[in-house]
Write a protein that holds these residues in place. Structure first.
Motif, PDB file in Angstrom:
ATOM      1  N   VAL A  53       0.869  -1.170   0.000  1.00 55.50           N
ATOM      2  CA  VAL A  53       0.000   0.000   0.000  1.00 55.50           C
ATOM      3  C   VAL A  53       0.912   1.227   0.000  1.00 55.50           C
ATOM      4  CG1 VAL A  53      -1.917  -1.162   1.161  1.00 55.50           C
ATOM      5  CG2 VAL A  53      -0.229   0.067   2.524  1.00 55.50           C
ATOM      6  N   LEU A  54       0.368   2.370  -0.310  1.00 52.90           N
ATOM      7  CA  LEU A  54       1.182   3.581  -0.339  1.00 52.90           C
ATOM      8  C   LEU A  54       1.544   4.055   1.058  1.00 52.90           C
ATOM      9  CD1 LEU A  54      -0.726   5.498  -3.147  1.00 52.90           C
ATOM     10  CD2 LEU A  54       1.378   4.143  -3.347  1.00 52.90           C
ATOM     11  N   SER A  55       0.577   3.950   1.973  1.00 48.95           N
ATOM     12  CA  SER A  55       0.801   4.406   3.344  1.00 48.95           C
ATOM     13  C   SER A  55      -0.341   3.899   4.209  1.00 48.95           C
ATOM     14  CB  SER A  55       0.828   5.945   3.379  1.00 48.95           C
ATOM     15  OG  SER A  55       1.065   6.442   4.680  1.00 48.95           O
ATOM     16  N   TYR A  56      -0.067   3.740   5.485  1.00 44.81           N
ATOM     17  CA  TYR A  56      -1.145   3.472   6.437  1.00 44.81           C
ATOM     18  C   TYR A  56      -0.745   4.004   7.800  1.00 44.81           C
ATOM     19  CZ  TYR A  56       1.318  -0.616   8.389  1.00 44.81           C
ATOM     20  OH  TYR A  56       2.226  -1.445   8.995  1.00 44.81           O
ATOM     21  N   ARG A  57      -1.762   4.220   8.624  1.00 44.75           N
ATOM     22  CA  ARG A  57      -1.515   4.653  10.006  1.00 44.75           C
ATOM     23  C   ARG A  57      -2.618   4.108  10.889  1.00 44.75           C
ATOM     24  NH1 ARG A  57      -2.273  11.141   8.852  1.00 44.75           N
ATOM     25  NH2 ARG A  57      -4.482  11.084   8.339  1.00 44.75           N
ATOM     26  N   ASN A  58      -2.253   3.887  12.128  1.00 42.00           N
ATOM     27  CA  ASN A  58      -3.189   3.392  13.137  1.00 42.00           C
ATOM     28  C   ASN A  58      -3.121   4.350  14.317  1.00 42.00           C
ATOM     29  OD1 ASN A  58      -4.782   2.010  14.908  1.00 42.00           O
ATOM     30  ND2 ASN A  58      -3.522   0.176  14.988  1.00 42.00           N
ATOM     31  N   THR A  59      -4.261   4.930  14.661  1.00 41.05           N
ATOM     32  CA  THR A  59      -4.323   5.914  15.736  1.00 41.05           C
ATOM     33  C   THR A  59      -5.356   5.483  16.760  1.00 41.05           C
ATOM     34  OG1 THR A  59      -3.846   7.643  14.089  1.00 41.05           O
ATOM     35  CG2 THR A  59      -4.654   8.379  16.240  1.00 41.05           C
ATOM     36  N   ASP A  60      -5.025   5.628  18.032  1.00 38.42           N
ATOM     37  CA  ASP A  60      -6.002   5.377  19.090  1.00 38.42           C
ATOM     38  C   ASP A  60      -7.169   6.329  18.886  1.00 38.42           C
ATOM     39  OD1 ASP A  60      -7.253   6.075  21.798  1.00 38.42           O
ATOM     40  OD2 ASP A  60      -6.073   4.302  22.298  1.00 38.42           O
ATOM     41  N   GLU A  61      -8.389   5.791  18.901  1.00 36.92           N
ATOM     42  CA  GLU A  61      -9.564   6.613  18.591  1.00 36.92           C
ATOM     43  C   GLU A  61      -9.721   7.765  19.559  1.00 36.92           C
ATOM     44  OE1 GLU A  61     -11.737   5.568  22.019  1.00 36.92           O
ATOM     45  OE2 GLU A  61     -10.210   4.428  21.012  1.00 36.92           O
ATOM     46  N   GLY A  62      -9.210   7.645  20.768  1.00 37.35           N
ATOM     47  CA  GLY A  62      -9.303   8.722  21.753  1.00 37.35           C
ATOM     48  C   GLY A  62      -8.422   9.916  21.433  1.00 37.35           C
ATOM     49  N   ASN A  63      -7.575   9.788  20.424  1.00 38.73           N
ATOM     50  CA  ASN A  63      -6.694  10.881  20.033  1.00 38.73           C
ATOM     51  C   ASN A  63      -7.150  11.601  18.768  1.00 38.73           C
ATOM     52  OD1 ASN A  63      -4.885  10.515  22.180  1.00 38.73           O
ATOM     53  ND2 ASN A  63      -3.945   8.810  21.112  1.00 38.73           N
ATOM     54  N   LEU A  64      -8.339  11.274  18.281  1.00 40.99           N
ATOM     55  CA  LEU A  64      -8.879  11.941  17.094  1.00 40.99           C
ATOM     56  C   LEU A  64     -10.134  12.737  17.435  1.00 40.99           C
ATOM     57  CD1 LEU A  64      -8.316   9.172  14.395  1.00 40.99           C
ATOM     58  CD2 LEU A  64      -6.980  11.239  14.793  1.00 40.99           C
ATOM     59  N   LEU A  65     -10.078  13.441  18.532  1.00 43.49           N
ATOM     60  CA  LEU A  65     -11.239  14.173  19.025  1.00 43.49           C
ATOM     61  C   LEU A  65     -11.707  15.255  18.054  1.00 43.49           C
ATOM     62  CD1 LEU A  65     -10.161  14.458  22.762  1.00 43.49           C
ATOM     63  CD2 LEU A  65     -11.706  12.782  21.713  1.00 43.49           C
ATOM     64  N   GLN A  66     -10.782  15.959  17.438  1.00 42.80           N
ATOM     65  CA  GLN A  66     -11.167  17.004  16.497  1.00 42.80           C
ATOM     66  C   GLN A  66     -11.864  16.405  15.269  1.00 42.80           C
ATOM     67  OE1 GLN A  66      -7.958  19.435  14.982  1.00 42.80           O
ATOM     68  NE2 GLN A  66      -9.336  21.132  14.624  1.00 42.80           N
ATOM     69  N   THR A  67     -11.358  15.277  14.792  1.00 44.83           N
ATOM     70  CA  THR A  67     -11.993  14.600  13.654  1.00 44.83           C
ATOM     71  C   THR A  67     -13.421  14.203  13.996  1.00 44.83           C
ATOM     72  OG1 THR A  67      -9.891  13.782  12.790  1.00 44.83           O
ATOM     73  CG2 THR A  67     -11.883  12.567  12.149  1.00 44.83           C
ATOM     74  N   PHE A  68     -13.622  13.605  15.169  1.00 44.79           N
ATOM     75  CA  PHE A  68     -14.963  13.183  15.560  1.00 44.79           C
ATOM     76  C   PHE A  68     -15.889  14.383  15.775  1.00 44.79           C
ATOM     77  CE2 PHE A  68     -12.801   9.159  17.045  1.00 44.79           C
ATOM     78  CZ  PHE A  68     -13.259   8.420  15.973  1.00 44.79           C
ATOM     79  N   TYR A  69     -15.344  15.470  16.282  1.00 44.58           N
ATOM     80  CA  TYR A  69     -16.143  16.676  16.438  1.00 44.58           C
ATOM     81  C   TYR A  69     -16.621  17.161  15.065  1.00 44.58           C
ATOM     82  CZ  TYR A  69     -17.502  21.481  17.327  1.00 44.58           C
ATOM     83  OH  TYR A  69     -18.206  22.650  17.372  1.00 44.58           O
ATOM     84  N   CYS A  70     -15.709  17.203  14.095  1.00 44.35           N
ATOM     85  CA  CYS A  70     -16.067  17.635  12.737  1.00 44.35           C
ATOM     86  C   CYS A  70     -17.082  16.694  12.106  1.00 44.35           C
ATOM     87  CB  CYS A  70     -14.818  17.730  11.869  1.00 44.35           C
ATOM     88  SG  CYS A  70     -13.740  19.110  12.287  1.00 44.35           S
ATOM     89  N   LEU A  71     -16.910  15.392  12.301  1.00 46.74           N
ATOM     90  CA  LEU A  71     -17.876  14.432  11.761  1.00 46.74           C
ATOM     91  C   LEU A  71     -19.261  14.660  12.351  1.00 46.74           C
ATOM     92  CD1 LEU A  71     -15.855  11.097  11.660  1.00 46.74           C
ATOM     93  CD2 LEU A  71     -16.750  12.376   9.709  1.00 46.74           C
ATOM     94  N   SER A  72     -19.307  14.927  13.641  1.00 41.18           N
ATOM     95  CA  SER A  72     -20.596  15.190  14.302  1.00 41.18           C
ATOM     96  C   SER A  72     -21.259  16.432  13.720  1.00 41.18           C
ATOM     97  CB  SER A  72     -20.401  15.365  15.805  1.00 41.18           C
ATOM     98  OG  SER A  72     -20.006  14.153  16.381  1.00 41.18           O
ATOM     99  N   GLN A  73     -20.452  17.443  13.409  1.00 41.29           N
ATOM    100  CA  GLN A  73     -20.993  18.678  12.848  1.00 41.29           C
ATOM    101  C   GLN A  73     -21.445  18.487  11.395  1.00 41.29           C
ATOM    102  OE1 GLN A  73     -21.399  21.530  14.824  1.00 41.29           O
ATOM    103  NE2 GLN A  73     -20.848  19.972  16.316  1.00 41.29           N
ATOM    104  N   MET A  74     -20.669  17.721  10.615  1.00 39.31           N
ATOM    105  CA  MET A  74     -20.965  17.545   9.191  1.00 39.31           C
ATOM    106  C   MET A  74     -22.097  16.546   8.945  1.00 39.31           C
ATOM    107  SD  MET A  74     -17.114  17.417   7.625  1.00 39.31           S
ATOM    108  CE  MET A  74     -17.673  16.939   5.999  1.00 39.31           C
ATOM    109  N   TYR A  75     -22.130  15.506   9.736  1.00 38.43           N
ATOM    110  CA  TYR A  75     -23.110  14.438   9.539  1.00 38.43           C
ATOM    111  C   TYR A  75     -23.944  14.359  10.816  1.00 38.43           C
ATOM    112  CZ  TYR A  75     -19.796  13.429   5.805  1.00 38.43           C
ATOM    113  OH  TYR A  75     -18.968  13.540   4.719  1.00 38.43           O
ATOM    114  N   ASP A  76     -23.710  13.367  11.625  1.00 38.32           N
ATOM    115  CA  ASP A  76     -24.258  13.263  12.970  1.00 38.32           C
ATOM    116  C   ASP A  76     -23.470  12.160  13.672  1.00 38.32           C
ATOM    117  OD1 ASP A  76     -25.403  10.697  12.328  1.00 38.32           O
ATOM    118  OD2 ASP A  76     -27.183  11.686  11.567  1.00 38.32           O
ATOM    119  N   ASP A  77     -23.658  12.031  14.973  1.00 35.85           N
ATOM    120  CA  ASP A  77     -22.878  11.036  15.727  1.00 35.85           C
ATOM    121  C   ASP A  77     -23.124   9.622  15.229  1.00 35.85           C
ATOM    122  OD1 ASP A  77     -21.867  13.072  17.239  1.00 35.85           O
ATOM    123  OD2 ASP A  77     -23.160  12.714  18.962  1.00 35.85           O
TER     124      ASP A  77
END
Length: 137
Positions: A53-77
């Motif tokens: 693959v070109l690249s991959y990353r694995n992040t603990d979900e508790g460290n993507l708070l800003q992403t989840f906030y944006c998803l909640s605003q753009m779509y819903d929880d």
């Protein structure tokens, strides 16, 4: 923050809504992600990116708070809490990768896959679709 356009990815009609990561194996054969159905641990889901693959990353979900906030605003929880497999259009990860590689893959169709589990967010950049298999243990 620009997080791109998230699209629920349904590569197989038997894909469960929520999964847990069992293993992530990166070797000369390719990248293999093994998931279990969050509600039925007897169901295994294999996502295999054969070759590199070109690249991959694995992040603990508790460290993507800003992403989840944006998803909640753009779509819903419920959009991201009740589904695990996504693709992203207009991805900042792809933009970063293209910049880092001096646009070496400019003519290629790079896809950004995201797998959300209760503990991990796995992101994969690939120029091809993975093989997805669902089976019983």
């Amino acid at each position: 923050m620009k997080i791109g356009e998230w699209i629920k990815w349904k590569p197989n009609t038997n894909i469960p809504k929520k999964v847990n990561l069992e293993s992530l194996i990166d070797n000369k054969e390719g990248l293999m992600l093994t998931f279990t159905d969050k509600h039925n641990r007897d169901n295994l889901i294999y996502v295999f990116f054969k070759g590199s693959v070109l690249s991959y990353r694995n992040t603990d979900e508790g460290n993507l708070l800003q992403t989840f906030y944006c998803l909640s605003q753009m779509y819903d929880d419920e959009f991201y809490t009740q589904w695990s497999f996504f693709k992203i259009k207009n991805s900042s990860y792809i933009r970063w990768f293209n910049k880092e590689s001096y646009k070496k893959y400019k003519g290629c169709n790079i896809e950004h896959y995201i797998f959300i589990t209760p503990n991990d967010i796995i992101e994969v950049l690939s120029t091809y679709c993975p093989e997805v298999t669902v089976m019983k243990k």
